[in-house]
Write a protein that holds these residues in place. Structure first.
Motif, PDB file in Angstrom:
ATOM      1  N   VAL A 884       0.858  -1.182   0.000  1.00  0.00           N
ATOM      2  CA  VAL A 884       0.000   0.000   0.000  1.00  0.00           C
ATOM      3  C   VAL A 884       0.893   1.230   0.000  1.00  0.00           C
ATOM      4  O   VAL A 884       1.692   1.427   0.921  1.00  0.00           O
ATOM      5  CB  VAL A 884      -0.943   0.022   1.218  1.00  0.00           C
ATOM      6  CG1 VAL A 884      -1.835   1.253   1.171  1.00  0.00           C
ATOM      7  CG2 VAL A 884      -1.789  -1.241   1.269  1.00  0.00           C
ATOM      8  N   LEU A 885       0.774   2.060  -1.038  1.00  0.00           N
ATOM      9  CA  LEU A 885       1.575   3.277  -1.163  1.00  0.00           C
ATOM     10  C   LEU A 885       0.710   4.472  -0.774  1.00  0.00           C
ATOM     11  O   LEU A 885      -0.349   4.706  -1.355  1.00  0.00           O
ATOM     12  CB  LEU A 885       2.093   3.444  -2.595  1.00  0.00           C
ATOM     13  CG  LEU A 885       2.905   4.717  -2.878  1.00  0.00           C
ATOM     14  CD1 LEU A 885       4.165   4.756  -2.014  1.00  0.00           C
ATOM     15  CD2 LEU A 885       3.269   4.800  -4.353  1.00  0.00           C
ATOM     16  N   THR A 886       1.175   5.214   0.231  1.00  0.00           N
ATOM     17  CA  THR A 886       0.474   6.403   0.700  1.00  0.00           C
ATOM     18  C   THR A 886       1.025   7.632  -0.013  1.00  0.00           C
ATOM     19  O   THR A 886       2.230   7.740  -0.259  1.00  0.00           O
ATOM     20  CB  THR A 886       0.639   6.544   2.224  1.00  0.00           C
ATOM     21  OG1 THR A 886       0.076   5.391   2.850  1.00  0.00           O
ATOM     22  CG2 THR A 886      -0.059   7.783   2.752  1.00  0.00           C
ATOM     23  N   GLY A 887       0.140   8.582  -0.317  1.00  0.00           N
ATOM     24  CA  GLY A 887       0.557   9.825  -0.971  1.00  0.00           C
ATOM     25  C   GLY A 887       1.064  10.831   0.040  1.00  0.00           C
ATOM     26  O   GLY A 887       1.713  10.470   1.037  1.00  0.00           O
ATOM     27  N   ASN A 888       0.735  12.090  -0.165  1.00  0.00           N
ATOM     28  CA  ASN A 888       1.255  13.138   0.706  1.00  0.00           C
ATOM     29  C   ASN A 888       0.389  13.375   1.944  1.00  0.00           C
ATOM     30  O   ASN A 888       0.582  14.359   2.647  1.00  0.00           O
ATOM     31  CB  ASN A 888       1.403  14.449  -0.071  1.00  0.00           C
ATOM     32  CG  ASN A 888       0.102  14.873  -0.732  1.00  0.00           C
ATOM     33  OD1 ASN A 888      -0.936  14.279  -0.453  1.00  0.00           O
ATOM     34  ND2 ASN A 888       0.164  15.861  -1.586  1.00  0.00           N
ATOM     35  N   GLY A 889      -0.556  12.505   2.197  1.00  0.00           N
ATOM     36  CA  GLY A 889      -1.375  12.614   3.401  1.00  0.00           C
ATOM     37  C   GLY A 889      -1.521  11.265   4.064  1.00  0.00           C
ATOM     38  O   GLY A 889      -2.184  10.374   3.523  1.00  0.00           O
ATOM     39  N   GLY A 890      -0.905  11.074   5.246  1.00  0.00           N
ATOM     40  CA  GLY A 890      -0.977   9.795   5.950  1.00  0.00           C
ATOM     41  C   GLY A 890      -2.155   9.724   6.898  1.00  0.00           C
ATOM     42  O   GLY A 890      -2.878  10.701   7.104  1.00  0.00           O
ATOM     43  N   THR A 891      -2.376   8.542   7.461  1.00  0.00           N
ATOM     44  CA  THR A 891      -3.478   8.334   8.399  1.00  0.00           C
ATOM     45  C   THR A 891      -3.056   7.375   9.497  1.00  0.00           C
ATOM     46  O   THR A 891      -2.150   6.554   9.311  1.00  0.00           O
ATOM     47  CB  THR A 891      -4.721   7.759   7.683  1.00  0.00           C
ATOM     48  OG1 THR A 891      -5.801   7.686   8.628  1.00  0.00           O
ATOM     49  CG2 THR A 891      -4.458   6.366   7.138  1.00  0.00           C
ATOM     50  N   GLN A 892      -3.724   7.503  10.640  1.00  0.00           N
ATOM     51  CA  GLN A 892      -3.535   6.558  11.740  1.00  0.00           C
ATOM     52  C   GLN A 892      -4.809   5.776  12.019  1.00  0.00           C
ATOM     53  O   GLN A 892      -4.928   5.115  13.037  1.00  0.00           O
ATOM     54  CB  GLN A 892      -3.100   7.306  13.009  1.00  0.00           C
ATOM     55  CG  GLN A 892      -1.706   7.907  12.894  1.00  0.00           C
ATOM     56  CD  GLN A 892      -1.270   8.590  14.169  1.00  0.00           C
ATOM     57  OE1 GLN A 892      -2.025   8.666  15.128  1.00  0.00           O
ATOM     58  NE2 GLN A 892      -0.050   9.079  14.182  1.00  0.00           N
ATOM     59  N   ALA A 893      -5.758   5.871  11.102  1.00  0.00           N
ATOM     60  CA  ALA A 893      -6.996   5.104  11.247  1.00  0.00           C
ATOM     61  C   ALA A 893      -6.754   3.631  10.913  1.00  0.00           C
ATOM     62  O   ALA A 893      -5.702   3.256  10.388  1.00  0.00           O
ATOM     63  CB  ALA A 893      -8.077   5.693  10.329  1.00  0.00           C
TER      64      ALA A 893
END
Length: 1395
Positions: A884-893
């Protein structure tokens, strides 16, 4: 909170047999005196242990083992309390009769004890006394006195303890005040304390406040008050000059005042060393002033002043650029070395920038200038609202200012975290920090389960630390907190101070305290590497319990009860201990080896493990060698030591130090085997845990268990009590149902993506029991939803989860009562409908065998975990790697994945690991290893998150699936925001498989029009979810979040939503779900229309009903809707699939305004073969049985035979239970019948109407010669109830009667309204009641009972005479009793009926 420390003393323990306060409250039976002994227990070798005072009698402890178990939880001893000895260790106590009243005893885990000085241990300060730091001068004097007395005390700070006094002000009137000393008498509980103050103040005190207006809700908060409180009635707090130090100076200084005077009002007074002029300079920067109340505390080498509030004219003090001058009198605190200045964060603009504090001793003339130059505000700098400033002498600070690092570890128990505000006070040789809020953690969210939070706390250096006081304010939805430990790092000395707690700070747990005093237990050098490790490390449960082995023994002791059959599994050899017929022992047996079973017997506080196959021999230790010997030999007596990891060590009772030990090869260890190759720990498994009828606890930690909540949800944070007991119903080998013992007919189940206790014994309640040999735990896997387990969320709530190798699916069973291996007489399998079980609503329509796959619990190579740096064995056909590649906005959900194939679906798959905060960071690629059973060719995936955490927004760039064995790779480019505040507001997206750069199915945008009805109160603010089903699977359950209307789901309005999904083909149905928490949030949906964007196709799904709705006693929050063109075909299909014995019943309520009911309505049906038992139709609370309504239900009456009567009624619950029933119609569905049975009722079922009965019976006629013929008539039974003439024979309880004849029974009827008397069931009185019922023919028995309510609930019943008229003949049946019905129920048999 204040600097005053709390104490570990519970003022009242009403549920504890150890509480001395309960002695005066108990009323013992005079004829059966109970001998109570007051005993004090101390810890072996520990003179600092306070001692446990207990009251011992045959009611508090039935057996000696029960006493040992209780002491194991209260005295921290390795392996628990196993031995009680006299103070010198000469005699061991083995039964309760040997204990002597008023004596003291020593507790230990072995027979050999370490004596202690009982005289010194018994002189410990009283628990309601407090401690304060002692100056160096007093410490030297006290140490010298101890040396003169011959008492040597090493490595322990000396503390002077004085009784706690409080100054009590009247709310709004400082002239009325009094002083109260906290004592055992007035501190029994908070209500007692309020009564004491009310008596002193001469007016009723209802509420207490601190001097700055904070409410004092309990005793713990009271202990923390800084010397004064404000007593109020029901009125709110009134601000005033509540200065405690003005009225609390020593008697030798009667003429001096401690009030703070602004300089303009200062009066000339006699000179005194404790009189100071204080000048406070506020900075001249914008917004530097404060509206808050400012205080100052001065510290000297004798004592400290305590917080002194600097009062003056409101709105004029501490303004920008001002200098405020005060005169304070603090007495003699010795040579000044620091001050603390701060505020209470009150008012509209509490932020304050303090420039400088200047002090002048008005007696000596000594002056100090203490520069501050900083913000004291929670939204500025470090968030602190107080600052400590050291005194400067010769230009240098007396003590340095340091920043302590406070590491707070929350326990691993379920629901251990808290949302309350936490405060801490650190105490050292040089004073304390005062009460500080732990405001800013290095983690995004504070005090989560298993998390270590780091806080920075600035203070003048305290020297060597010796204790802390920690607590919280008890506010917030989840305010209870399980604190594991606190570690404080001192950067000046490079020392690490450890303060273990391992207890609840929760008003509903243990002793109910929310403030605890913790003493230091360990001081070590704190290295930089250790500092980094502490920040990252999350302690596991095994770490948590190392200091509390007594709890481990208490949790595992049940396994070693006499009569149990055990197996001992060795983790090193991966085999079981087995005892062969020739007496040889090894650890190579398998699970089914008959020589690996051992029966438990107990001898002289030791255990003997006899071979189950050969009972005459048992495990023995002969000079350290493991063998089999005659079970009567003392060499077979073994001591069991339970380790923190729940494993057991078996030690010889005759030769301590010799333990059962095996080598890596499973052979008995000898001198040739090195220590590294030995294993002496065994996982103990008990046979018969899940036998049919067993009553068990499913423990989730040493103190918690799985329990059923009143709302039907389940939690793993329940208490290990009767509320958490479950009954086992064995279905087949390894498959069981789990029923709540307290709430019968409520089963644990997994259905529709939820796990709760609302099951009704159908196949959704069937679980496969997976036993974990390595830990002794079990996992519950759903039989219907393969791969889905009962799991626990961090707050303890249950949730269906996939096995990812984490501990949240592990339960440790504890047997309360063993069941039978094979049920006797009846089958253990409940009857199931023949039609089978419909597929899960979240599976694609074409799926033949949809699965939510997970790795096996016993195969760590197939666990779902991050693959970086991890080695795996040879891959199988089912192993995939998910990137899974995340862009310029991460999450902790929490991120979840579904994978769809043309043969089924895999999911939901939770993509997570232990350190969740390191996942899905910006521009980071995360990899996971998953196992996916064959589901055909993939055609789409769905990925999304649950919107939790402080940073739920997520920019998803790409998902890649890589088949490990074939190396086939599937790419799913996304480049989408999954966020409620961006785009369409969706947090889930679907991505199709691409071939030759093009998707095999397009992504479509569905326009969804939701029509809310025009009925009154049809609107709702509840969350509404929708799932669309088509020929190519489903869209998943989506929240209808962003509407084109400003307010969603309003009465008579139409809301339009958009949903993106991979093309579903022709739509087949929708699932509508409403999450309403109460009746006011119910929603009336008229219909749903779905259109595909850019296409003319339109699907209409009619609903026209309330959500949620009740059917057959079960509340349904979701409903399936079918498009109009499929509606008729679907109804025909449903009719064809109707099970044999299905009936449609229509209940018609009267047409006038008050005819409806709020009660729960039930039905009984009687046939020639048997009766149906109660069938709950529903409740008026759920939009049923309204005036002028006809409610239809489907019920199954299979096997009853020809129906001849029904009984219908309600439980008289709700605000308006009265009900006018007009008609009941019955129609057979399978086999189909053209005949509809119409039963006219036309009567009130209400205690305040007609005859006062809430039940009625109606006879069912049969068709004869084309006409309805009713062979049974309704009979009025006249009951004459004779109450005895003995003294106290009367009763105030509610009385119920059931008539039983040769044609069934009348049902349980309340004898509500007597014909001849207004007051019923009085001594020597005869009361007449009427019961209407379909003819019972010959009466055989009368069951009469009462509910044991009211002040006089015992009842002496003489007899009951029943008179009735059958076929024009007057008949009478006499049912003699002539006894007390104290137990609430009596069965009376007919005696000499007269015609």
């Amino acid at each position: 909170m204040s600097e005053t420390p709390s104490t570990n003393y519970s003022m009242l323990q009403p549920n504890s047999s150890e509480s001395e306060q309960t002695l005066s409250a108990r009323h013992f039976n005079v004829t059966e005196p109970v001998v109570a002994k007051r005993i004090c227990f101390y810890k072996s070798g520990d003179p600092q242990f306070n001692g446990i005072k207990m009251v011992i009698n045959n009611r508090s402890f039935k057996t000696f083992d029960a006493l040992l178990d209780n002491l194991s939880k209260r005295v921290p001893i390795p392996f628990g309390v196993r031995n009680i000895s006299t103070p010198r260790g000469i005699h061991s106590i083995t039964n309760l009769e040997d204990l002597e009243d008023g004596k003291s005893y020593i507790c230990s885990h072995q027979k050999k004890i370490k004596p202690i000085n009982l005289e010194r241990a018994s002189k410990k300060p009283l628990p309601w006394q407090i401690s304060r730091p002692v100056s160096a001068r007093r410490r030297v004097v006290q140490l010298a006195r101890e040396k003169e007395d011959g008492i040597v005390q090493e490595d322990r700070a000396v503390k002077i303890r004085t009784p706690k006094k409080l100054l009590v002000f009247k709310n709004g009137d400082i002239r009325i005040r009094c002083t109260i000393v906290l004592s055992k008498k007035n501190m029994q509980n908070f209500e007692t304390f309020l009564d004491s103050i009310s008596e002193l103040m001469q007016y009723p005190v209802v509420k207490l406040y601190t001097t700055d207006g904070r409410k004092v809700p309990n005793l713990q908060s009271l202990i923390l008050c800084s010397g004064a409180i404000v007593a109020a009635g029901r009125e709110p707090f009134k601000p005033g000059n509540y200065d405690p130090h003005r009225y609390s100076l020593p008697a030798k200084l009667p003429g001096l005042s401690n009030r703070v005077y602004p300089k303009a009002n200062a009066k000339s007074e006699s000179r005194n060393t404790g009189k100071w002029k204080v000048s406070v300079l506020t900075s001249d920067i914008p917004s530097a002033g404060t509206s808050s109340q400012v205080y100052i505390t001065l510290y000297g080498d004798y004592s400290n002043s305590g917080p002194i509030f600097l009062y003056g004219e409101a709105g004029e003090l501490f303004q920008r650029g001002n200098e405020d001058i005060f005169t304070i009198d603090i007495g003699d605190v010795g040579e000044l070395y620091k001050i603390r200045i701060g505020h209470n964060n009150s008012g509209e603009s509490p932020s304050w920038h303090c420039e400088e504090v200047q002090l002048q001793n008005l007696y000596t003339g000594e002056q100090f200038s203490l520069p501050a130059h900083r913000w004291l505000a929670q939204d500025q700098d470090d968030g602190e609202i107080c600052q400590e400033l050291p005194v400067l002498r010769r230009g240098q600070p007396v003590l340095p200012v340091t920043v302590y690092e406070v590491h707070v570890t929350t326990g691993e128990l379920w629901n251990a975290g808290t949302e309350a505000d936490v405060y801490i006070s650190i105490h050292g040789e040089e004073g304390d920090t005062g009460s500080r809020q732990l405001f800013r953690s290095k983690n995004p969210r504070k005090f989560l389960k298993g998390q270590t939070d780091l806080f920075l706390l600035e203070a003048v250096h305290l020297g060597n630390l010796y204790k802390i006081v920690i607590g919280h304010n008890g506010l917030g939805s989840g305010n209870g907190w399980f604190l594991e430990k606190i570690v404080v790092q001192d950067p000046v000395t490079d020392l690490d101070y450890s303060f273990p707690c391992h207890r609840w700070l929760d008003q509903g747990e243990e002793d109910g305290k929310i403030v605890r005093e913790l003493n230091v237990t360990d001081t070590t050098t704190f290295s930089a590497s250790k500092h980094k490790t502490m920040q990252k490390r999350v302690p596991c449960h095994r770490d948590c319990v190392k200091e509390w082995p007594g709890y481990c023994w208490a949790a595992e002791r049940w396994k070693f009860q006499k009569g149990n059959t055990l197996q001992f599994y060795n983790r090193l050899t991966r085999g079981f201990i087995r005892l062969s017929p020739d007496g040889t022992v090894d650890a190579l047996g398998d699970k089914k080896d008959k020589y690996g079973l051992f029966d438990v017997t107990v001898k002289r506080n030791a255990h003997v493990f006899k071979s189950h196959q050969m009972p005459h021999i048992a495990l023995a230790l002969d000079n350290g060698y493991v063998t089999g010997m005659d079970n009567e030999d003392t060499l077979c007596e073994l001591q069991v030591h339970v380790q923190p990891n729940r494993c057991a060590i078996l030690e010889s009772a005759r030769s301590p130090g010799h333990m059962i030990t095996f080598s890596l090869q499973g052979k008995v260890a000898d001198d040739t085997v090195g220590y590294a190759g030995l294993s002496k720990e065994f996982v103990v498994h008990v046979k018969g845990v899940f036998h049919n009828g067993a009553i068990i606890l499913l423990t989730t930690s040493l103190y918690q268990a799985l329990c059923l909540r009143p709302d039907g949800s389940c939690s793993g944070a329940g208490k290990q009590s009767e509320e958490s007991y479950w009954k086992v119903h064995k279905i087949s080998s390894g498959v069981c149902m789990i029923e709540s013992l307290k709430n019968q007919r409520m089963y644990l189940r997994i259905k529709d993506g939820k796990c709760n206790g609302t099951g009704t014994s159908d196949v959704y309640c069937h679980f496969k029991i997976e036993k974990n040999l390595e830990s002794g735990s079990v996992s519950l896997e759903s039989v219907l939803n393969s791969g889905m387990y009962v799991g626990l969320q961090p707050d303890g709530q249950t949730k269906p989860v996939v096995n990812t190798g984490e501990r949240n699916i592990l339960f440790y069973p504890r047997v309360i009562k063993f069941g039978r291996e094979k049920p006797m007489g009846t089958s253990a399998t409940p009857s199931q409908p023949k039609g089978g079980i419909r597929e899960s609503e979240h599976q694609p329509a074409k799926a033949q065998k949809p699965v939510a796959q997970s790795p096996s619990a016993s195969s760590p190579a197939k666990e779902m975990k991050n693959t970086q740096g991890t080695k795996y064995p040879l891959p199988s056909d089912d192993e995939w790697k998910v990137s899974v590649l995340t862009g310029n906005g991460g999450t902790q959900a929490n991120v979840t994945l579904w994978i769809y194939g043309d043969k089924g679906v895999a999911g939901p798959i939770t993509l997570g690991k232990d350190n969740r905060e390191q996942l899905f960071l910006p521009r980071q690629e995360d990899e996971f290893q998953v196992e996916i059973k064959y589901i055909g060719e993939f055609y789409k995936i769905r990925i999304g998150h649950d919107g939790t955490s402080e940073h739920p927004e997520w920019k998803l760039e790409k998902v890649t699936l890589h088949h490990v064995k074939s190396r086939r790779t599937l790419h799913f480019p996304a480049n989408k925001w999954l966020s409620r505040s961006r785009g369409a507001g969706d947090i889930i997206c679907e991505l199709p498989v691409e071939e030759a750069g093009k998707p095999i199915y397009p992504i479509l945008r569905y326009h969804i029009y939701v029509y809310t009805g025009h009925l009154e109160q049809a609107e709702t603010d509840s969350p509404i979810y929708l799932c669309i089903y088509g020929k190519r699977g489903d869209s998943g359950l989506r929240l209808l979040h962003k509407s084109d209307m400003p307010v969603k789901f309003q009465r008579g309005m139409v809301d339009m939503f958009e949903m993106e999904a991979v093309s579903l083909g022709k739509l087949q149905k929708v699932l509508l779900h409403c999450e309403a928490s109460n009746k006011a949030q119910y929603w009336y949906c008229e219909k749903v229309i779905i259109r595909k964007a850019g296409k003319d196709a339109e699907y209409i799904f009619n609903c026209e009903r309330w959500l949620p709705f009740m059917s057959q006693g079960i509340i349904h929050s979701e409903i399936e809707l079918y498009p109009e063109e499929l509606q008729i075909n679907h109804q025909l299909k449903m009719q064809d699939e109707a099970n044999e014995g299905d009936w449609k019943i229509t209940v018609v309520t009267g047409g006038f305004q008050t005819a409806g009911t709020t009660a729960t309505v039930s039905l009984y049906a009687y046939g020639e073969n048997k009766s149906s038992g109660p069938i709950i139709l529903g409740s008026g609370k759920h939009q049923l049985f309204n005036p002028n309504s006809a409610d239809t239900f489907k019920i199954n009456l299979k096997g009853l035979g020809q129906l001849y009567k029904i009984r219908i009624g309600h439980d008289n619950s709700g605000n308006d239970p009265s009900w006018y029933l007009e008609e009941v119609r019955l129609e057979r569905m399978a086999p189909t019948s053209d005949r509809e049975i119409c039963l006219a009722v036309d009567c009130w079922l209400a205690e305040d109407q007609d005859d006062g009965d809430t039940w009625t019976e109606v006879a069912i006629g049969i068709k004869k010669n084309n006409a309805n013929f009713c062979p049974f008539l309704v009979v009025i039974y006249e009951l004459h109830v004779y109450t005895g003439s003995k003294l106290g024979a009367e009763t105030d309880s509610n009385v119920y009667a059931t008539l039983i004849g040769t044609r069934g029974d009348s049902g349980k009827r309340k004898l509500h309204r007597a014909k001849n008397n207004k007051v019923k069931f009085q001594r020597g009185q005869v009361d007449i009641f009427f019961i209407k019922a379909v003819s019972l023919r010959d009466l055989k028995k009368l069951v009469i009972s009462h509910d044991r309510t009211g002040p006089g609930n015992g009842w002496f019943l003489d007899k009951v005479v029943v008179k009735f008229k059958e076929e024009d003949d007057d008949q009478e049946a006499v049912f003699p009793c002539n006894r007390y019905a104290i137990d609430g129920k009596s069965e009376l048999y007919e005696n000499s009926p007269l015609a």
